[in-house]
Motif scaffolding. Structure first.
Motif, PDB file in Angstrom:
ATOM      1  N   TYR A   1       0.842  -1.199   0.000  1.00 54.27           N
ATOM      2  CA  TYR A   1       0.000   0.000   0.000  1.00 54.27           C
ATOM      3  C   TYR A   1       0.878   1.251   0.000  1.00 54.27           C
ATOM      4  O   TYR A   1       0.634   2.197  -0.747  1.00 54.27           O
ATOM      5  N   TYR A   2       1.928   1.244   0.818  1.00 56.70           N
ATOM      6  CA  TYR A   2       2.848   2.372   0.902  1.00 56.70           C
ATOM      7  C   TYR A   2       3.573   2.578  -0.427  1.00 56.70           C
ATOM      8  O   TYR A   2       3.701   3.699  -0.907  1.00 56.70           O
ATOM      9  N   ARG A   3       4.022   1.490  -1.043  1.00 53.24           N
ATOM     10  CA  ARG A   3       4.698   1.594  -2.338  1.00 53.24           C
ATOM     11  C   ARG A   3       3.767   2.185  -3.399  1.00 53.24           C
ATOM     12  O   ARG A   3       4.197   2.959  -4.247  1.00 53.24           O
ATOM     13  N   GLU A   4       2.499   1.803  -3.348  1.00 54.97           N
ATOM     14  CA  GLU A   4       1.527   2.356  -4.298  1.00 54.97           C
ATOM     15  C   GLU A   4       1.358   3.858  -4.084  1.00 54.97           C
ATOM     16  O   GLU A   4       1.278   4.626  -5.046  1.00 54.97           O
ATOM     17  N   LYS A   5       1.308   4.270  -2.815  1.00 52.74           N
ATOM     18  CA  LYS A   5       1.202   5.697  -2.497  1.00 52.74           C
ATOM     19  C   LYS A   5       2.419   6.458  -3.010  1.00 52.74           C
ATOM     20  O   LYS A   5       2.295   7.557  -3.530  1.00 52.74           O
ATOM     21  N   ILE A   6       3.612   5.870  -2.862  1.00 51.97           N
ATOM     22  CA  ILE A   6       4.846   6.490  -3.356  1.00 51.97           C
ATOM     23  C   ILE A   6       4.792   6.622  -4.878  1.00 51.97           C
ATOM     24  O   ILE A   6       5.132   7.666  -5.432  1.00 51.97           O
ATOM     25  N   LYS A   7       4.362   5.563  -5.540  1.00 52.68           N
ATOM     26  CA  LYS A   7       4.274   5.564  -7.003  1.00 52.68           C
ATOM     27  C   LYS A   7       3.341   6.668  -7.487  1.00 52.68           C
ATOM     28  O   LYS A   7       3.676   7.425  -8.406  1.00 52.68           O
ATOM     29  N   ILE A   8       2.180   6.776  -6.872  1.00 52.07           N
ATOM     30  CA  ILE A   8       1.197   7.793  -7.258  1.00 52.07           C
ATOM     31  C   ILE A   8       1.765   9.190  -7.029  1.00 52.07           C
ATOM     32  O   ILE A   8       1.648  10.065  -7.887  1.00 52.07           O
ATOM     33  N   ALA A   9       2.411   9.398  -5.869  1.00 46.81           N
ATOM     34  CA  ALA A   9       3.000  10.703  -5.564  1.00 46.81           C
ATOM     35  C   ALA A   9       4.095  11.058  -6.568  1.00 46.81           C
ATOM     36  O   ALA A   9       4.178  12.197  -7.036  1.00 46.81           O
ATOM     37  N   ALA A  10       4.928  10.080  -6.908  1.00 40.39           N
ATOM     38  CA  ALA A  10       6.018  10.323  -7.858  1.00 40.39           C
ATOM     39  C   ALA A  10       5.467  10.664  -9.242  1.00 40.39           C
ATOM     40  O   ALA A  10       5.985  11.565  -9.912  1.00 40.39           O
ATOM     41  N   GLU A  11       4.426   9.970  -9.666  1.00 41.63           N
ATOM     42  CA  GLU A  11       3.826  10.241 -10.973  1.00 41.63           C
ATOM     43  C   GLU A  11       3.223  11.637 -11.042  1.00 41.63           C
ATOM     44  O   GLU A  11       3.235  12.273 -12.086  1.00 41.63           O
ATOM     45  N   LYS A  12       2.687  12.099  -9.916  1.00 36.22           N
ATOM     46  CA  LYS A  12       2.057  13.416  -9.871  1.00 36.22           C
ATOM     47  C   LYS A  12       3.053  14.524  -9.533  1.00 36.22           C
ATOM     48  O   LYS A  12       2.697  15.698  -9.514  1.00 36.22           O
ATOM     49  N   GLY A  13       4.293  14.145  -9.209  1.00 32.57           N
ATOM     50  CA  GLY A  13       5.295  15.133  -8.830  1.00 32.57           C
ATOM     51  C   GLY A  13       5.091  15.698  -7.445  1.00 32.57           C
ATOM     52  O   GLY A  13       5.553  16.787  -7.129  1.00 32.57           O
ATOM     53  N   GLU A  14       4.393  14.956  -6.611  1.00 30.27           N
ATOM     54  CA  GLU A  14       4.125  15.389  -5.243  1.00 30.27           C
ATOM     55  C   GLU A  14       5.198  14.842  -4.306  1.00 30.27           C
ATOM     56  O   GLU A  14       6.001  14.000  -4.688  1.00 30.27           O
ATOM     57  N   SER A  15       5.184  15.310  -3.068  1.00 29.51           N
ATOM     58  CA  SER A  15       6.158  14.810  -2.098  1.00 29.51           C
ATOM     59  C   SER A  15       5.785  13.379  -1.683  1.00 29.51           C
ATOM     60  O   SER A  15       4.612  12.997  -1.670  1.00 29.51           O
ATOM     61  N   ILE A  16       6.813  12.619  -1.353  1.00 28.16           N
ATOM     62  CA  ILE A  16       6.635  11.226  -0.944  1.00 28.16           C
ATOM     63  C   ILE A  16       6.069  11.201   0.480  1.00 28.16           C
ATOM     64  O   ILE A  16       6.600  11.876   1.360  1.00 28.16           O
ATOM     65  N   PRO A  17       5.006  10.431   0.716  1.00 27.95           N
ATOM     66  CA  PRO A  17       4.433  10.382   2.059  1.00 27.95           C
ATOM     67  C   PRO A  17       5.351   9.645   3.033  1.00 27.95           C
ATOM     68  O   PRO A  17       6.109   8.758   2.644  1.00 27.95           O
ATOM     69  N   LYS A  18       5.270  10.035   4.283  1.00 29.49           N
ATOM     70  CA  LYS A  18       6.031   9.348   5.327  1.00 29.49           C
ATOM     71  C   LYS A  18       5.277   8.079   5.709  1.00 29.49           C
ATOM     72  O   LYS A  18       4.050   8.054   5.708  1.00 29.49           O
ATOM     73  N   LEU A  19       6.035   7.056   6.052  1.00 29.41           N
ATOM     74  CA  LEU A  19       5.412   5.798   6.467  1.00 29.41           C
ATOM     75  C   LEU A  19       4.553   6.008   7.710  1.00 29.41           C
ATOM     76  O   LEU A  19       3.474   5.423   7.837  1.00 29.41           O
ATOM     77  N   SER A  20       4.998   6.863   8.619  1.00 30.21           N
ATOM     78  CA  SER A  20       4.206   7.119   9.826  1.00 30.21           C
ATOM     79  C   SER A  20       2.840   7.702   9.476  1.00 30.21           C
ATOM     80  O   SER A  20       1.844   7.413  10.146  1.00 30.21           O
ATOM     81  N   ASN A  21       2.788   8.502   8.406  1.00 27.53           N
ATOM     82  CA  ASN A  21       1.496   9.054   7.976  1.00 27.53           C
ATOM     83  C   ASN A  21       0.580   7.966   7.438  1.00 27.53           C
ATOM     84  O   ASN A  21      -0.642   8.048   7.576  1.00 27.53           O
ATOM     85  N   ILE A  22       1.165   6.958   6.817  1.00 28.61           N
ATOM     86  CA  ILE A  22       0.370   5.837   6.315  1.00 28.61           C
ATOM     87  C   ILE A  22      -0.264   5.091   7.491  1.00 28.61           C
ATOM     88  O   ILE A  22      -1.440   4.751   7.464  1.00 28.61           O
ATOM     89  N   TYR A  23       0.521   4.860   8.542  1.00 29.15           N
ATOM     90  CA  TYR A  23      -0.030   4.189   9.723  1.00 29.15           C
ATOM     91  C   TYR A  23      -1.125   5.042  10.360  1.00 29.15           C
ATOM     92  O   TYR A  23      -2.155   4.518  10.791  1.00 29.15           O
ATOM     93  N   GLU A  24      -0.930   6.365  10.409  1.00 24.81           N
ATOM     94  CA  GLU A  24      -1.968   7.242  10.948  1.00 24.81           C
ATOM     95  C   GLU A  24      -3.248   7.134  10.125  1.00 24.81           C
ATOM     96  O   GLU A  24      -4.340   7.084  10.671  1.00 24.81           O
TER      97      GLU A  24
END
Length: 61
Positions: A23-46
């Motif tokens: 799930y985290y890797r998917e979030k990173i992929k989406i952020a990278a494709e959109k040119g957004e900042s990479i989410p922190k893993l702690s934010n994913i747990y939150e």
């Protein structure tokens, strides 16, 4: 109003850990494709804690 953050410790099994990692890797992929900042893993747990397990992993239709 700001709520104080509390540090928690959890133990998860291997299956759940792998699901969260994917799930985290998917979030990173989406952020990278959109040119957004990479989410922190702690934010994913939150997010998982706030929304609940099932709602966090639901696919958008």
């Amino acid at each position: 109003m700001w709520l104080a953050k509390t540090r928690v410790s959890i133990t998860i099994d291997d299956k759940i850990a792998k699901a969260i990692e994917l799930y985290y890797r998917e979030k990173i992929k989406i952020a990278a494709e959109k040119g957004e900042s990479i989410p922190k893993l702690s934010n994913i747990y939150e997010e998982i804690i706030e929304k609940g397990w099932e709602k966090s992993f639901q696919k958008k239709k």
